[in-house]
Design a protein around this motif. Structure first.
Motif, mmCIF file in Angstrom:
data_model
loop_
_atom_site.group_PDB
_atom_site.id
_atom_site.type_symbol
_atom_site.label_atom_id
_atom_site.label_comp_id
_atom_site.label_asym_id
_atom_site.label_seq_id
_atom_site.Cartn_x
_atom_site.Cartn_y
_atom_site.Cartn_z
ATOM 1 N N MET A 547 0.834 -1.213 0.000
ATOM 2 C CA MET A 547 0.000 0.000 0.000
ATOM 3 C C MET A 547 0.866 1.259 0.000
ATOM 4 N N GLN A 548 1.920 1.245 0.797
ATOM 5 C CA GLN A 548 2.781 2.424 0.881
ATOM 6 C C GLN A 548 3.523 2.671 -0.423
ATOM 7 N N VAL A 549 4.071 1.612 -1.023
ATOM 8 C CA VAL A 549 4.806 1.768 -2.285
ATOM 9 C C VAL A 549 3.896 2.306 -3.376
ATOM 10 N N LEU A 550 2.709 1.732 -3.503
ATOM 11 C CA LEU A 550 1.804 2.137 -4.572
ATOM 12 C C LEU A 550 1.228 3.519 -4.334
ATOM 13 N N HIS A 561 -7.588 0.545 -2.036
ATOM 14 C CA HIS A 561 -7.017 -0.794 -1.911
ATOM 15 C C HIS A 561 -8.122 -1.782 -1.530
ATOM 16 N N ILE A 562 -8.222 -2.866 -2.277
ATOM 17 C CA ILE A 562 -9.249 -3.881 -2.055
ATOM 18 C C ILE A 562 -8.541 -5.216 -1.817
ATOM 19 N N PHE A 563 -8.856 -5.851 -0.713
ATOM 20 C CA PHE A 563 -8.201 -7.111 -0.373
ATOM 21 C C PHE A 563 -9.171 -7.967 0.425
ATOM 22 N N GLU A 564 -8.778 -9.195 0.660
ATOM 23 C CA GLU A 564 -9.634 -10.138 1.378
ATOM 24 C C GLU A 564 -8.976 -10.546 2.679
ATOM 25 N N ALA A 575 -6.692 1.512 9.801
ATOM 26 C CA ALA A 575 -7.579 2.666 9.989
ATOM 27 C C ALA A 575 -6.801 3.929 10.343
ATOM 28 N N ASP A 576 -5.572 3.760 10.860
ATOM 29 C CA ASP A 576 -4.741 4.917 11.189
ATOM 30 C C ASP A 576 -3.905 5.389 10.005
ATOM 31 N N MET A 577 -3.929 4.621 8.911
ATOM 32 C CA MET A 577 -3.124 4.991 7.746
ATOM 33 C C MET A 577 -3.888 5.997 6.869
ATOM 34 N N PRO A 578 -3.165 6.919 6.206
ATOM 35 C CA PRO A 578 -3.830 7.846 5.269
ATOM 36 C C PRO A 578 -4.122 7.157 3.940
ATOM 37 N N PHE A 675 -15.547 -4.457 5.166
ATOM 38 C CA PHE A 675 -15.323 -3.233 5.939
ATOM 39 C C PHE A 675 -14.768 -2.167 4.996
ATOM 40 N N MET A 676 -15.262 -0.965 5.147
ATOM 41 C CA MET A 676 -14.794 0.151 4.324
ATOM 42 C C MET A 676 -14.238 1.252 5.216
ATOM 43 N N HIS A 677 -13.054 1.769 4.827
ATOM 44 C CA HIS A 677 -12.452 2.887 5.555
ATOM 45 C C HIS A 677 -11.939 3.921 4.574
#
Length: 782
Positions: A547-550, A561-564, A575-578, A675-677
Motif C-alpha cells: 500500500m505504501q509503495v503504490l 485498496h481492495i483485499f480479502e 484505519a490509522d493509515m492515510p 469493511f470500508m475505511h
C-alpha cells in the motif's frame, strides 16, 4: 572576413535570419544540418574583397535568386566565396524543400502522426523535435500504442541527473546562471537548504555576484542567516578568486549570479568571471517553464555559446506558473542539458523536486483542465494544411498488396466462419492498442521473444514504474481521480513459491496493469523493486508495504485498496493509515453495533437493501462470477459499525453487505461482507460503487486460474533478474487474458481470436491461446 553563425529549425528559417541580419546581399559560407535544425555561416558582402564593385541595375523580371540571396550582376567578377556561398545556399534550400516534402507526405499518410503532432505541439514541444521524433514513428501503431511509443522515446532521450548523490559531493562549487526574473536566488536558497541537511551549515558557503539588483544580496543574506550559512559578496574576478581560495576543499560553494538578458554582452563577461574563479565551477542554467519555447531556445543557445565552461545541466523553475512543460523539456533534449531539479513554487526549501525522466515526460504530456491551446494548431488548422494532398490510389493499393502478402496463410487458416479479412484483422489489432492491459502485454510479449542482451538488475522495477505511470495517465485522461488496487495472493499447485500481486483497475472495471508484486520462496522474500530479505514479513507487514509503495508512486492519483481477510489488529492499524481500503470479511466476524456485539450475518437481517439499477454503466464487464451481467442483480446495504477493544479507542468503519440475486427467480446466489475505511478529507465513494468493487474482487480469483498457463508459455529464465521480469510479464499477460474475455470493447478481438482458433466462441480456458494468436497476428502486421 567577418563570419556570423545562424541557426534555424529549417533552412528557410535560418535564411530568414541571415537576410534580417546581413541583408539580401549576404554571402553564404557553409550550410549544414546540426542537432535540431540547420546551421548557416554567412558574411556581409562588403567584407569580401572585390564584392563592393559597382553593380549594373538588374532588369525587371530577370532577377535570379538562390534561397533568397540576390544574384550579383554577371558583369561583376564573381568572387570564389560568393559562388560557393550561392551553391551552398541553393543546396540548403533544396535539402529543406526535400525535407518538407518527405515530412508532408508522411503526415498525409498517417492520421495517428497528425494527431500526435497536434497534441505534442499544443504541449509546447518544437516542430524541429517533433519532426525528428515522428519520422521514426512505426506506421502500424494505433493511437494508444503510438502515444506510449512517443512517451518512451521522450523518456529515453530526456537527459536527467541520475541520482542526487552524484551532484552533492564535498567540494562542490555550483553556480546558477540565466536571465532576469527566472528565480535563481530562490532556487539557490532551496539548494542551500538541501546542502545544509546533507553536510551541515559549517560545510556550506553562499556567494553572490549580483551587486546590480537592489536588495539582491540582502535577500541571500537573510536566507544565509536563517540557515546559519556564511554569505560572501564579490564584485570582480579577483574577489571571487580570493573567496574561493579561502574556502576549505571539503566545503560546498553555491553561487548566485546577476540575471542577464541572453542578448546582453555581459553574458560572456559573467562566463569569464566564473571561469577565472581558481576552482572548477559547475554551471546550471535556470529555465523558466512559463517562457515561450523560442525564448528558452535563445536563452540556452546564448549561455551554451558564451565562451565559459560548458553547462553541467539545467533547473526548470516556475513550473507552478506554466500551462505546459513541453518547451523546457524540448530545450533540455536539444541542447543536452541534464535536468537536475524542478522548482514548483516559492516556498523554501519545500518547492524543489528531483524528478525522473518518466515523471517529467508524464507531467509534460498531461493535459491540464485550465489549458486552452490558443497558440497551437487545431485539428481544423492541420486539416486545412493537409487537404491539398493525400495518399494516392497507387500508394494505397501498394500498401494493401504488401499487407496481403504478409498475412495470407495466417488469415486463411481460420476455419470457423470462413477466412478473415485484412481490414477485420487491422481493426482488431488497433483495438488491442486501445486497451492498456493488452497494449502493455504486447510490449512484454515482443520484448521477451526478441533477441537481446542479458537482463540487468532493476529491469523489473523500471518496467513496473512504467506500468504505474501508464495506468495513472489512463485515468487522468478519462477525468478520473481514483484507481482501484486489488491485492490477491497466488500459490501455484505443487509449488513452494507464493506470490502476491497488485492489480490496477479503473473505477468501471477496466483492467490496466500490474505494477507491484511480492514473492516468497523457501530461501527469501523479494518484491518487484528488487528488495530482498531472508525473513518473511507477516501478512500485515506485506500488505502495508504494498500500500505504501503504490500510494507513493501513484500521487496525485488516489488509490482504493481492495483485499480479502485481515484481523481486528490489522484493521485497526490500517484505519490509522492515510489510505482508503475495502476489506472483504467473513460473515462471522465480530463487530460492535449500536445494539451491542454482533456479526455481519446477524446484522444483515436487520438492514434495508437497495438495488443497483445501472449495473452495466458502473461495471463495463461481460460477466460477474461466470454469469452474464444481464442475468443478475446486485442489492447492497451500508451500516456504520465499530471495532472495540478493552484498552483503546473504538475504530469506526462502514459495513457493506452485498447480495447477488438471480433476476428470473429472485434467488440469492451469494452474500458478501466488507469493511470500508476512508481517510479524512478523501472524496466520498458511493456505496453502490463500493458494492460493485466487491464483485470485481471476486473476478481476480477467476483470473488466478490463468496464471499458471501463462507462465508455461513464456521463455525460460536464465538469471534471477530475468525471472523477476518474467514474473511481472506473466502477471500482465494474465490480466490481458482476463480483459480479452471481459471487456465489452474487446468483442471484435474476441470474435476474431475465436475464429483463428477455429471455435464458434471464446471460453475462459481458451483465453491464453487466443491472446497469443492475437499477439502473433499483431506482430505479423507490424
Amino acid at each position: 572576413m567577418n563570419i556570423s553563425r545562424f541557426f534555424g529549425s529549417t533552412s528557410r528559417e535560418a535564411m530568414r535570419q541571415v537576410r534580417l541580419a546581413l541583408g539580401p546581399d549576404a554571402l553564404i559560407v557553409s550550410n549544414r544540418r546540426v542537432n535540431g535544425g540547420v546551421e548557416i555561416l554567412a558574411t556581409d558582402s562588403s567584407s569580401v574583397p572585390g564584392a563592393t564593385a559597382e553593380r549594373a541595375p538588374m532588369p525587371t523580371g530577370t532577377a535570379h535568386q538562390a534561397a533568397g540571396i540576390r544574384q550579383q550582376d554577371m558583369a561583376a567578377p564573381p568572387a570564389a566565396d560568393n559562388v560557393m556561398g550561392a551553391i551552398g545556399a541553393l543546396r540548403g534550400a533544396l535539402e529543406g524543400r526535400m525535407d518538407d516534402l518527405v515530412w508532408s507526405h508522411q503526415m498525409r499518410r498517417s492520421p495517428v502522426a497528425v494527431n500526435l503532432f497536434q497534441s505534442l505541439l499544443s504541449q509546447g514541444f518544437s516542430t524541429a523535435l517533433l519532426r525528428a521524433l515522428l519520422k521514426r514513428l512505426p506506421p502500424e501503431l494505433g493511437a494508444r500504442a503510438a502515444l506510449q511509443w512517443v512517451r518512451t522515446e521522450l523518456e529515453t532521450h530526456l537527459p536527467v541527473l541520475r541520482a542526487e548523490d552524484s551532484l552533492w559531493q564535498p567540494g562542490l562549487a555550483l553556480a546558477l546562471v540565466g536571465p532576469t526574473g527566472v528565480g535563481k536566488t530562490t532556487t539557490l536558497a532551496k539548494l542551500a537548504a538541501r546542502a545544509v541537511r546533507r553536510f551541515g551549515p559549517d560545510k556550506v558557503v553562499l556567494l553572490t555576484t549580483d551587486t546590480y539588483r537592489i536588495g539582491a544580496h540582502e535577500q541571500l543574506k537573510i536566507y544565509g542567516d536563517l540557515m546559519r550559512v556564511a554569505v560572501h559578496i564579490v564584485q570582480d574576478v579577483a574577489q571571487l578568486r580570493s573567496v574561493m581560495l579561502g574556502v576549505r576543499p571539503d566545503q560546498v560553494i553555491l553561487i548566485d549570479n546577476m540575471g542577464i538578458s541572453q542578448r546582453d554582452r555581459y553574458v560572456r563577461e559573467q562566463a569569464a568571471l566564473l571561469a577565472g574563479a581558481g576552482r572548477r565551477v559547475q554551471r546550471l542554467l535556470v529555465l523558466n517553464a512559463a517562457s515561450q519555447g523560442d525564448t528558452l531556445d535563445e536563452v540556452a543557445r546564448s549561455y551554451t555559446q558564451d565562451g565559459g565552461t560548458p553547462l553541467s545541466g539545467c533547473i526548470i523553475s516556475k513550473v507552478d506558473e506554466a500551462i505546459k512543460l513541453g518547451a523546457p523539456l524540448d530545450t533540455a533534449i536539444r541542447f543536452k542539458l541534464p535536468i537536475h531539479y524542478v522548482s514548483n513554487g516559492q516556498k523554501v526549501p519545500e518547492d524543489l523536486r528531483f524528478m525522473s525522466a518518466g515523471e517529467l515526460v508524464d507531467s509534460a504530456l498531461q493535459v491540464r483542465e485550465s489549458q486552452r491551446p490558443l497558440y497551437a494548431a487545431s485539428s481544423g488548422d492541420l486539416a486545412a494544411l493537409l487537404e491539398s494532398g493525400g495518399q494516392s490510389a497507387q500508394e494505397h493499393q501498394a500498401e494493401e498488396e504488401r499487407r496481403a502478402r504478409v498475412l495470407p496463410r495466417l488469415l486463411s487458416a481460420a476455419s470457423a466462419g470462413g477466412p478473415v479479412g485484412l481490414e477485420q484483422a487491422r481493426r482488431a489489432a488497433a483495438d488491442l492498442d486501445e486497451r492498456l492491459a493488452c497494449a502493455e502485454a504486447y510490449d512484454f510479449w515482443r520484448d521477451l521473444h526478441a533477441p537481446h542482451a542479458a537482463v540487468q538488475d532493476g529491469a523489473a522495477a523500471q518496467r513496473a514504474e512504467g506500468l504505474m505511470r501508464a495506468a495513472c495517465q489512463e485515468v487522468s485522461e478519462g477525468d478520473v481521480s481514483r484507481l482501484l488496487v486489488i491485492h490477491a495472493d497466488h500459490q501455484p499447485a505443487g509449488s513452494q513459491e507464493q506470490c502476491s500481486f497488485s492489480f490496477l483497475f479503473s473505477p468501471k472495471g477496466q483492467a490496466l496493469s500490474v505494477p507491484y508484486y511480492q514473492r516468497q520462496t523457501p530461501s527469501q522474500w523479494s518484491d518487484v523493486r528488487g528488495v530482498r530479505s531472508m525473513e518473511r514479513p507477516s501478512p500485515t507487514q506485506a500488505l502495508n508495504q504494498a500500500m505504501q509503495v503504490l500510494n507513493t508512486q501513484a500521487q496525485p492519483v488516489n488509490l482504493l485498496h481492495i483485499f480479502e481477510g485481515g484481523s481486528p489488529t490489522m484493521w485497526r492499524q490500517w484505519a490509522d493509515m492515510p489510505a482508503d481500503w475495502l476489506a472483504l470479511i467473513p460473515g462471522a466476524t465480530s463487530l460492535w453495533h449500536k445494539d451491542g456485539k454482533t456479526t455481519p450475518n446477524a446484522l444483515s437481517k436487520q438492514l434495508a437493501f437497495h438495488a443497483i439499477p445501472d449495473l452495466a454503466a458502473r461495471l463495463h464487464l461481460e460477466t460477474l462470477g461466470r454469469v452474464r451481467l444481464s442475468e443478475i442483480a446486485l442489492w447492497y446495504a451500508v451500516e456504520p459499525v465499530q471495532l472495540r477493544q478493552r484498552q483503546g479507542e473504538p475504530v469506526h468503519l462502514d459495513l457493506i453487505v452485498l447480495r447477488t440475486v438471480r433476476r428470473h427467480d429472485g434467488k440469492v446466489l451469494k452474500t458478501r461482507f466488507a469493511f470500508m475505511h476512508q481517510h479524512a478529507g478523501a472524496e466520498p465513494i458511493a456505496p453502490a460503487s463500493l458494492a460493485c468493487y466487491m464483485m470485481l474482487r471476486s473476478e481476480v480469483q477467476e483470473m488466478a486460474r490463468l496464471f499458471n498457463t501463462v507462465r508455461g508459455i513464456l521463455p525460460a529464465s536464465h538469471s534471477e533478474f530475468e525471472e523477476e521480469l518474467h514474473l511481472l510479464a506473466a502477471a500482465q499477460l494474465t490480466l490481458a487474458c482476463w480483459d480479452l474475455l471481459q471487456a465489452p470493447d474487446n468483442r471484435g478481438v474476441r470474435q476474431l481470436s475465436a475464429r483463428l482458433l477455429g471455435k464458434p466462441g471464446l471460453k475462459s480456458s481458451q483465453s491464453v491461446d487466443a491472446l497469443v494468436k492475437m499477439l502473433v497476428l499483431k506482430e505479423a502486421m507490424s
